[in-house]
Design a protein around this motif. Structure first.
Motif, PDB file in Angstrom:
ATOM      1  N   UNK A 180       6.851   5.304  -4.037  1.00 25.34           N
ATOM      2  CA  UNK A 180       6.078   4.123  -4.426  1.00 25.34           C
ATOM      3  C   UNK A 180       6.309   3.785  -5.902  1.00 25.34           C
ATOM      4  N   UNK A 181       6.328   4.812  -6.736  1.00 26.26           N
ATOM      5  CA  UNK A 181       6.555   4.566  -8.161  1.00 26.26           C
ATOM      6  C   UNK A 181       7.951   3.981  -8.384  1.00 26.26           C
ATOM      7  N   UNK A 233      10.068  -5.809  -3.130  1.00 25.03           N
ATOM      8  CA  UNK A 233       9.052  -6.311  -2.189  1.00 25.03           C
ATOM      9  C   UNK A 233       9.321  -5.862  -0.764  1.00 25.03           C
ATOM     10  N   UNK A 236       7.975   0.489  -7.230  1.00 20.63           N
ATOM     11  CA  UNK A 236       7.159  -0.382  -8.070  1.00 20.63           C
ATOM     12  C   UNK A 236       7.872  -0.703  -9.377  1.00 20.63           C
ATOM     13  N   UNK A 237       8.600   0.276  -9.911  1.00 15.65           N
ATOM     14  CA  UNK A 237       9.296   0.014 -11.178  1.00 15.65           C
ATOM     15  C   UNK A 237      10.368  -1.054 -11.012  1.00 15.65           C
ATOM     16  N   UNK A 238      10.759  -1.315  -9.761  1.00 10.39           N
ATOM     17  CA  UNK A 238      11.707  -2.420  -9.529  1.00 10.39           C
ATOM     18  C   UNK A 238      11.083  -3.529  -8.695  1.00 10.39           C
ATOM     19  N   UNK A 239       9.768  -3.410  -8.409  1.00  9.45           N
ATOM     20  CA  UNK A 239       9.061  -4.394  -7.590  1.00  9.45           C
ATOM     21  C   UNK A 239       9.905  -4.816  -6.385  1.00  9.45           C
ATOM     22  N   UNK A 260      11.013  -7.973 -12.749  1.00  5.09           N
ATOM     23  CA  UNK A 260      10.892  -7.965 -11.288  1.00  5.09           C
ATOM     24  C   UNK A 260       9.434  -8.187 -10.877  1.00  5.09           C
ATOM     25  N   UNK A 285       3.100 -12.480  -4.265  1.00  2.00           N
ATOM     26  CA  UNK A 285       2.449 -11.187  -4.048  1.00  2.00           C
ATOM     27  C   UNK A 285       1.009 -11.308  -4.561  1.00  2.00           C
ATOM     28  N   UNK A 286       0.108 -10.493  -4.042  1.00  2.00           N
ATOM     29  CA  UNK A 286      -1.294 -10.479  -4.490  1.00  2.00           C
ATOM     30  C   UNK A 286      -2.027 -11.794  -4.282  1.00  2.00           C
ATOM     31  N   UNK A 287      -1.920 -12.433  -3.130  1.00  2.52           N
ATOM     32  CA  UNK A 287      -2.653 -13.693  -2.944  1.00  2.52           C
ATOM     33  C   UNK A 287      -4.161 -13.508  -3.059  1.00  2.52           C
ATOM     34  N   UNK A 342      -1.218  -8.029   0.292  1.00  2.00           N
ATOM     35  CA  UNK A 342      -0.229  -8.103  -0.778  1.00  2.00           C
ATOM     36  C   UNK A 342       1.176  -8.142  -0.179  1.00  2.00           C
ATOM     37  N   UNK A 343       2.103  -8.719  -0.924  1.00  2.00           N
ATOM     38  CA  UNK A 343       3.528  -8.787  -0.563  1.00  2.00           C
ATOM     39  C   UNK A 343       3.785  -9.478   0.770  1.00  2.00           C
ATOM     40  N   UNK A 351       8.068  -2.364  -0.748  1.00  2.00           N
ATOM     41  CA  UNK A 351       6.623  -2.293  -0.999  1.00  2.00           C
ATOM     42  C   UNK A 351       5.816  -2.820   0.186  1.00  2.00           C
ATOM     43  N   UNK A 401      11.233  -3.638 -15.015  1.00  2.00           N
ATOM     44  CA  UNK A 401       9.880  -3.486 -14.465  1.00  2.00           C
ATOM     45  C   UNK A 401       9.107  -4.794 -14.641  1.00  2.00           C
TER      46      UNK A 401
END
Lengths: 306, 306
Positions: free
Chosen positions: B172-173, B181, B176-179, A260, A269-271, B269-270, B184, A257
């Motif tokens: 989504x969870x 992209x 997200x736990x592995x990001x 990654x 990500x998140x610019x 984002x992403x 996402x 988590x």
């Protein structure tokens, strides 16, 4: 279970690393891992003066021990929050930190909230809305302010905190459940110095709580065993419990988590979160001079200025 | 608990909306909410021919009922996966879907995996590594392929799935736990059409499983009550259980998680995930013509071409 290095009986089995080690080789391995992480993220080098925030708990004492053994120039800072009501928490924590420093001939700075601002954290929590709603959030704000002030005034190059992987994963999960871009854009183990803020680094960000506890135990470090009496209702402990469940059924969940997430950050990500932070920091608090997100006093000075 | 609209005894209390409604007003409220979501995200309008994927479960039948009542031009697609071994799952599910359509004079297309590709899903799962490791992932791949193919060949404008908030939050969870992209960057309730892919929309993405079940129950819809025998080990159910725990102690967690994620996406984002997807789609499968991430056959055709 045998030590991978020498084949003797293992003292620790790290399922997320698929690695078992005996006491001797674990006490070598964790400092080497920590040093690799420090160097990989260019956190600091041996010419830097480093201030480490020390709570008297297992994480900060284990990290300080490791930095000291690795030959970094460190001084400690203990912040006495005056949490001595239901249990003598702050004064006992300070004793553990002081004994640790004395045994190694290390310098420990003490900042007392009550001496400097004439109020303990429990008193401040009772007096303010933010504190009554969420004393842990107030405490975080107070500690960040005092840590940064001490680093700036003491001419340190870098500020070290002992946040471990469990802390980072829990904060990350909480921030992700609300997709707080401002926070998600700033979760790196190195926050570069910015006007008014010293460089902040987290050399233990990939080290489990379990590993820092094992290190302290096997190294014979005496640490404050009690949790802060305010922490029992904290959101962070709530999410830590879930992450521990996942880790138990899927070893490596926390590390994956976090790792990654760092990759996602590096890939941009998140610019918008980053831009937001830059805009917010254009203003300075007229009382303490630290950057602030509002036009007037910063969040800390709003607490203490009558 | 009273209905907010008429003051009669409430049939449902939606804590995440702080809203209680009687049966009559809930059966008005959910279609109105769904329509607002469809219009807000410009999913489709009444001139579009819409193909809805129907499993015979509560979500897809509730959504089809709502779209039909709202006056949209819908046809259904049931995919017979041939999961009829330990329990007669597929054939009974088909009966529920067919009865629902017949009662309303709606057209239901049937695609049979066994008729078209000479293999049931359990057989395909046994034969392939992907299926043995994770039959739910195989099933998702198969369904996505057949859905898209049917929409393309049938000249539909838009493909609707009844993924609900619980599904979206769990996916989504996990992502997200592995990001992840790539995933996402594509979690919007509307995926615009792209070369080879029909527009895909999820009008129930903000509707809880609890709400779609209540709607089906109060509307008198008969749905397939059993879960797929493969689903008991699915990662999605695993994460759903945790999200349900959080929802119980902090109502609104799932909706906040999903809504703030959509805001993060909108704010850019992403960006890399998006680019990656575009690059990947430049290639076409020589067998079926659908875009593919590899140079050769697409993931589906690799399963079925000897």
């Amino acid at each position: 279970m045998r030590c991978r290095t020498c084949g003797k009986k293992a003292a620790i089995n790290m399922r997320h690393h698929r690695l078992s080690l005996c006491s001797e080789h674990f006490l070598e391995w964790l400092p080497a891992q920590t040093n690799r992480f420090i160097q990989k993220h260019v956190m600091f080098d041996k010419t830097d003066r480093v201030l480490i925030a020390v709570s008297g708990g297992k994480d900060s004492l284990a990290l300080w021990d490791i930095l000291w053994r690795l030959g970094y120039q460190t001084e400690g800072l203990y912040i006495d929050l005056g949490i001595d009501e239901s249990i003598t928490y702050s004064s006992r924590s300070q004793e553990f930190a002081q004994s640790f420093a004395d045994e190694r001939g290390l310098k420990l700075h003490i900042a007392s909230l009550n001496s400097e601002y004439h109020e303990t954290l429990p008193e401040m929590a009772m007096r303010t809305k933010r504190g009554r709603d969420n004393p842990c959030s107030l405490c975080g704000l107070v500690k960040r302010h005092i840590l940064n002030n001490t680093a700036v005034n003491g001419g340190f190059d870098t500020l070290v905190t002992a946040h471990n992987l469990d802390d980072e994963a829990a904060i990350l999960l909480a921030n992700t459940l609300e997709w707080s871009l401002e926070h998600l854009s700033r979760g790196q183990p190195v926050l570069p110095s910015r006007p008014g803020f010293k460089r902040k680094v987290k050399p233990f960000a990939r080290t489990c709580e379990f590993e820092s506890a094992a290190y302290s135990f096997l190294r014979g470090i005496k640490w404050m065993p009690d949790e802060c009496p305010f922490s029992k209702d904290s959101k962070q402990l709530y999410y830590k419990a879930y992450l521990n469940e996942w880790e138990a059924s899927m070893p490596g969940t926390k590390l994956r988590f976090y790792n990654t997430y760092l990759k996602a950050l590096e890939s941009g990500a998140f610019p918008d979160g980053q831009e937001e932070v830059q805009v917010l920091e254009a203003q300075r608090c007229p009382n303490c001079g630290q950057p602030t997100i509002t036009g007037g006093l910063c969040a800390f000075c709003r607490l203490i200025v009558p």
